[in-house]
Design an enzyme around this catalytic site. Structure first.
Site, mmCIF file in Angstrom:
data_model
loop_
_atom_site.group_PDB
_atom_site.id
_atom_site.type_symbol
_atom_site.label_atom_id
_atom_site.label_comp_id
_atom_site.label_asym_id
_atom_site.label_seq_id
_atom_site.Cartn_x
_atom_site.Cartn_y
_atom_site.Cartn_z
ATOM 1 N NE ARG A 1 86.958 45.532 72.422
ATOM 2 C CZ ARG A 1 87.271 44.250 72.300
ATOM 3 N NH1 ARG A 1 88.441 43.894 71.780
ATOM 4 N NH2 ARG A 1 86.447 43.310 72.724
ATOM 5 C CB ALA B 1 86.774 22.031 75.553
ATOM 6 C CB SER C 1 91.613 21.350 79.829
ATOM 7 O OG SER C 1 91.886 22.690 79.486
ATOM 8 C CD GLU D 1 114.019 50.620 95.413
ATOM 9 O OE1 GLU D 1 114.328 49.627 96.113
ATOM 10 O OE2 GLU D 1 113.062 50.614 94.622
ATOM 11 N N GLY E 1 86.898 28.445 75.392
ATOM 12 C CA GLY E 1 85.562 28.105 75.849
ATOM 13 C C GLY E 1 85.508 27.002 76.901
#
Length: 363
Positions: free
Chosen positions: A208, A296, A300, A52, A294
């Site tokens: 990128r 695991a 989790s 604003e 990855g």
């Protein structure tokens, strides 16, 4: 034009700044008088003028009297890094303020509206409110929970494999999907992976895009401190890297990382508790985290239900193999009634890939 159409313009302006205002929200403002747009503004970066104020300063101040301000988030009313926006609105005798949604920040949270009302300003709240909240879902989540908004991301085959049995994953998805994924890196404060991703792929974990983009903070989950000292995320200097480890890291390795200005954080357990991790990252003022794996690490977050949305890119290919990696491992769900429920919020085609965005649904 109607209030909704002017507000949509303000929202479109705000969208252009997503990823560059953190920890602040993305906000757009339009000032209208006699049916004409006389000023436009947006918040560009934390610590700089709010939307604003930028709109007011871009206008002929003598023309602001009796105008209408359209703003996507309630104007601030307290002194922070900038002066209160409500003061400027009142000073310039803006007659009417149309607000998409209230600010959840306890320092504001309706107080901005009250100050404007007390000064005789006509205030309308709730115009395109749903769209405004969605625009700043990361900001709203962080303000309310003090923990980062978590997005899980995975590229997979049609049979939900994220890598072959020999752990090869480049490239399952097409270039359009990979380009889109880099947009998520740009809009998140941090990107998180497990140490196996660093060891196997040696990625840079940077953004990128054709127009550049912001590189996120790089977070590595590494309970035994196995991250190679010559990994790109350690040596390239393109963004800050934080290693999260367990209670008994190799002291010599910690000294070596410290010499390289890499921050190593030891949490209170031998294994990393995801909920504790997110609370710690919140204290660092990290408002959003993109989890790229990855398997695991993704598991989790999924098993603990510590995520807000999942972005999956699905390629029309089949990999097969019971030992090939999927997005979700673990012991598995024994009963469908106990499965983790998701809700599709967005589906689109990117070349020959399909992008699906899902959010965690209340069970």
């Amino acid at each position: 034009m109607t209030d909704q159409k002017y507000m949509q313009l303000a929202l479109d302006i705000a969208k252009s700044t997503i990823g560059q205002t953190s920890p602040n929200p993305s906000v757009g403002a339009i000032i209208v008088k006699s049916g004409k747009i006389i000023a436009i503004g947006t918040h560009l970066e934390a610590g700089q003028n709010h939307a604003e104020i930028n709109a007011i300063e871009s206008a002929d101040t003598e023309n602001l009297k009796d105008s209408t301000l359209y703003i996507t988030l309630e104007p601030c009313c307290h002194h922070g890094k900038t002066t209160p926006c409500t003061d400027a609105i009142i000073k310039h005798k803006i007659k009417r303020v149309v607000i998409a949604t209230l600010d959840p920040n306890p320092l504001i949270a309706g107080n901005g509206v009250k100050q404007l009302n007390d000064a005789g300003v006509d205030v309308i709240v709730g115009t395109l409110e749903t769209e405004a909240i969605k625009l700043n879902k990361i900001f709203f989540h962080f303000i309310k929970t003090k923990t980062p908004f978590v997005t899980l991301k995975a590229g997979m085959s049609l049979d939900a494999k994220i890598a072959t049995v020999s752990k090869k994953s480049k490239w399952i998805t097409n270039s359009e999907s990979r380009r889109d994924a880099h947009t998520y890196r740009h809009i998140h404060d941090a990107i998180l992976v497990g140490v196996n991703t660093i060891i196997n792929d040696n990625p840079s974990l940077t953004t990128r895009l054709e127009n550049g983009g912001r590189n996120p903070i790089r977070i590595i989950l590494d309970t035994s401190l196995r991250t190679p000292l010559n990994a790109k995320v350690i040596t390239d200097g393109l963004s800050k890297t934080i290693i999260i480890t367990g209670t008994k890291p190799d002291k010599n390795k910690m000294i070596a990382f410290n010499k390289l200005n890499i921050e190593v954080i030891s949490l209170t357990n031998d294994s990393i508790n995801i909920k504790d991790l997110l609370h710690y990252l919140g204290k660092l003022n990290i408002t959003s985290v993109l989890v790229e794996g990855g398997q695991a690490v993704l598991t989790s977050f999924i098993e603990s239900k510590q995520f807000n949305e999942i972005v999956t890119y699905i390629a029309p290919t089949l990999i097969g193999g019971k030992n090939a990696m999927g997005i979700f491992s673990g012991t598995g769900i024994t009963q469908l009634s106990k499965s983790i429920k998701l809700e599709f919020t967005h589906i689109e085609k990117l070349g020959n890939n399909i992008k699906i965005v899902s959010q965690l649904k209340d069970n």
